[in-house]
Design a protein around this motif. Sequence first.
Motif, PDB file in Angstrom:
ATOM      1  N   LEU A 189      38.461  27.154  86.808  1.00 20.68           N
ATOM      2  CA  LEU A 189      38.768  28.531  87.198  1.00 20.68           C
ATOM      3  C   LEU A 189      40.134  28.954  86.671  1.00 20.68           C
ATOM      4  O   LEU A 189      40.326  30.097  86.221  1.00 20.68           O
ATOM      5  CB  LEU A 189      38.712  28.667  88.717  1.00 20.68           C
ATOM      6  CG  LEU A 189      37.343  28.409  89.363  1.00 20.68           C
ATOM      7  CD1 LEU A 189      37.465  28.405  90.883  1.00 20.68           C
ATOM      8  CD2 LEU A 189      36.315  29.431  88.915  1.00 20.68           C
ATOM      9  N   GLY A 190      41.093  28.036  86.711  1.00 19.42           N
ATOM     10  CA  GLY A 190      42.418  28.342  86.178  1.00 19.42           C
ATOM     11  C   GLY A 190      42.387  28.578  84.678  1.00 19.42           C
ATOM     12  O   GLY A 190      43.066  29.473  84.155  1.00 19.42           O
ATOM     13  N   LEU A 200      50.921  37.883  87.002  1.00 12.71           N
ATOM     14  CA  LEU A 200      49.717  37.349  87.637  1.00 12.71           C
ATOM     15  C   LEU A 200      49.829  37.443  89.154  1.00 12.71           C
ATOM     16  O   LEU A 200      50.817  36.994  89.738  1.00 12.71           O
ATOM     17  CB  LEU A 200      49.533  35.893  87.201  1.00 12.71           C
ATOM     18  CG  LEU A 200      48.316  35.133  87.723  1.00 12.71           C
ATOM     19  CD1 LEU A 200      47.026  35.819  87.300  1.00 12.71           C
ATOM     20  CD2 LEU A 200      48.352  33.695  87.202  1.00 12.71           C
ATOM     21  N   VAL A 201      48.811  38.012  89.790  1.00 15.62           N
ATOM     22  CA  VAL A 201      48.780  38.157  91.245  1.00 15.62           C
ATOM     23  C   VAL A 201      47.497  37.501  91.756  1.00 15.62           C
ATOM     24  O   VAL A 201      46.389  37.885  91.351  1.00 15.62           O
ATOM     25  CB  VAL A 201      48.815  39.633  91.674  1.00 15.62           C
ATOM     26  CG1 VAL A 201      48.798  39.745  93.207  1.00 15.62           C
ATOM     27  CG2 VAL A 201      50.037  40.337  91.101  1.00 15.62           C
ATOM     28  N   GLY A 202      47.631  36.511  92.647  1.00 21.30           N
ATOM     29  CA  GLY A 202      46.478  35.854  93.234  1.00 21.30           C
ATOM     30  C   GLY A 202      46.429  36.089  94.728  1.00 21.30           C
ATOM     31  O   GLY A 202      47.404  35.797  95.434  1.00 21.30           O
ATOM     32  N   LEU A 262      45.434  30.079  94.739  1.00 13.13           N
ATOM     33  CA  LEU A 262      45.274  28.698  94.281  1.00 13.13           C
ATOM     34  C   LEU A 262      44.820  28.668  92.826  1.00 13.13           C
ATOM     35  O   LEU A 262      45.270  27.831  92.033  1.00 13.13           O
ATOM     36  CB  LEU A 262      44.265  27.967  95.161  1.00 13.13           C
ATOM     37  CG  LEU A 262      44.617  27.814  96.640  1.00 13.13           C
ATOM     38  CD1 LEU A 262      43.483  27.111  97.389  1.00 13.13           C
ATOM     39  CD2 LEU A 262      45.921  27.048  96.827  1.00 13.13           C
ATOM     40  N   VAL A 263      43.928  29.598  92.469  1.00 12.07           N
ATOM     41  CA  VAL A 263      43.462  29.689  91.085  1.00 12.07           C
ATOM     42  C   VAL A 263      44.595  30.146  90.169  1.00 12.07           C
ATOM     43  O   VAL A 263      44.776  29.604  89.072  1.00 12.07           O
ATOM     44  CB  VAL A 263      42.261  30.648  90.986  1.00 12.07           C
ATOM     45  CG1 VAL A 263      41.832  30.828  89.536  1.00 12.07           C
ATOM     46  CG2 VAL A 263      41.095  30.138  91.824  1.00 12.07           C
ATOM     47  N   ALA A 323      47.838  24.713  99.853  1.00 13.24           N
ATOM     48  CA  ALA A 323      46.777  23.718  99.662  1.00 13.24           C
ATOM     49  C   ALA A 323      45.586  24.089 100.536  1.00 13.24           C
ATOM     50  O   ALA A 323      45.515  25.197 101.077  1.00 13.24           O
ATOM     51  CB  ALA A 323      47.295  22.321 100.020  1.00 13.24           C
ATOM     52  N   ALA A 324      44.661  23.150 100.672  1.00 13.38           N
ATOM     53  CA  ALA A 324      43.484  23.375 101.511  1.00 13.38           C
ATOM     54  C   ALA A 324      43.883  23.572 102.966  1.00 13.38           C
ATOM     55  O   ALA A 324      44.981  23.187 103.398  1.00 13.38           O
ATOM     56  CB  ALA A 324      42.544  22.177 101.390  1.00 13.38           C
ATOM     57  N   PHE A 325      42.967  24.150 103.730  1.00 11.90           N
ATOM     58  CA  PHE A 325      43.173  24.264 105.161  1.00 11.90           C
ATOM     59  C   PHE A 325      43.097  22.878 105.799  1.00 11.90           C
ATOM     60  O   PHE A 325      42.344  22.008 105.342  1.00 11.90           O
ATOM     61  CB  PHE A 325      42.126  25.180 105.788  1.00 11.90           C
ATOM     62  CG  PHE A 325      42.287  26.616 105.404  1.00 11.90           C
ATOM     63  CD1 PHE A 325      43.266  27.394 105.987  1.00 11.90           C
ATOM     64  CD2 PHE A 325      41.465  27.181 104.442  1.00 11.90           C
ATOM     65  CE1 PHE A 325      43.434  28.715 105.629  1.00 11.90           C
ATOM     66  CE2 PHE A 325      41.621  28.503 104.076  1.00 11.90           C
ATOM     67  CZ  PHE A 325      42.604  29.271 104.665  1.00 11.90           C
ATOM     68  N   THR A 326      43.861  22.698 106.845  1.00 14.23           N
ATOM     69  CA  THR A 326      43.868  21.412 107.540  1.00 14.23           C
ATOM     70  C   THR A 326      43.360  21.510 108.970  1.00 14.23           C
ATOM     71  O   THR A 326      43.040  20.490 109.571  1.00 14.23           O
ATOM     72  CB  THR A 326      45.292  20.825 107.549  1.00 14.23           C
ATOM     73  OG1 THR A 326      46.192  21.762 108.170  1.00 14.23           O
ATOM     74  CG2 THR A 326      45.774  20.540 106.130  1.00 14.23           C
ATOM     75  N   ASP A 327      43.293  22.740 109.505  1.00 14.48           N
ATOM     76  CA  ASP A 327      42.776  22.916 110.858  1.00 14.48           C
ATOM     77  C   ASP A 327      41.334  22.430 110.920  1.00 14.48           C
ATOM     78  O   ASP A 327      40.472  22.855 110.139  1.00 14.48           O
ATOM     79  CB  ASP A 327      42.854  24.391 111.249  1.00 14.48           C
ATOM     80  CG  ASP A 327      42.214  24.659 112.591  1.00 14.48           C
ATOM     81  OD1 ASP A 327      42.811  24.304 113.614  1.00 14.48           O
ATOM     82  OD2 ASP A 327      41.083  25.205 112.595  1.00 14.48           O
TER      83      ASP A 327
END
Length: 306
Positions: free
Chosen positions: A108-109, A125-127, A133-134, A157-161
């Motif tokens: 994706l990047g 660049l705006v994400g 993340l991309v 990073a990824a969610f941790t909940d």
Amino acid sequence: MPATCGPGERLPSLLVSTPRTLTLPDGVHPETLETERGAFATLTAIPSIGTPLGTVLLVPGWTGSKEDFTPLVDHLCRYGWRTVAVDQRGQYETTGPADKSAYSLAELGADVVAMSKALGGYSQLVGHSFGGLVAREAVLTDPSVFSSISLLCSGPAAFTDEATVQSLQMMAFGLENLPIEQVYDLKLDHDSKTPGYVAPPADVAAFLRKRFTSNVPTSLAEITRRLTDAEDKTELLAKSGVRAQVLHGETDDGWPLAAQQAMAAVLGVEVEVIPDAGHSPAIDQPAKTARLLVDFFHDYPNLRTV
């Protein structure tokens, strides 16, 4: 995939942007961006007077699309910037393969790098959300084609909940084992039972269904998984040499605000807060969001433009 989650579980609203209107402002047009990695659906606006100051490339998040940026595209163009909002591969009006390996962050990047090159390079660049993340992956892949990166309501990073991760895993499972239309119906049933839920107008509701069900199921399933396994590469981004900005809505309920603040600290910047906005400032407060972005773009003595 159950229609509702268990006690304490939620499918984060961070991942859903709901346009308030489907009417495109004058000057904002659907266009196809041809790149060395394929064609991408966009909403594009080019200033009608003078030479554009440069290019702003907007990357949407999970279950989102270029339409999440429609009012922001208009505002940024009015400031003199050629502005391009995209659908990522497999997302809404951009096609994609039914191949899991095609939806890694690296792939994706690389798409976003190709987009910037096709637009002449040096993009601002705006994400947004997952799109952050991309965007980060794109900068790490080839920092030479970006002038800056703005992480809008995104995280490190990824969610941790645990409850959030479980909900996302259920979504990915459903996308692989049920028709995507049924997954949407289950999601809509869950959302409608959430306290404070307000049904959108009929035309917007129809668009949300069409957008979700137009995704390549493999794409949406794998993107969902990236929200549970993405690594923290903030330190690498800090070393990339590309100027970074971190901003979020005042009531953003996506990544914890403390996590966004910690990410900003690693990048050596202060978090910019957009008043009266939640997780979708481009919709909630497009004028204020545009102002913060363009101030950041211009706050550089050697601004590279095309």
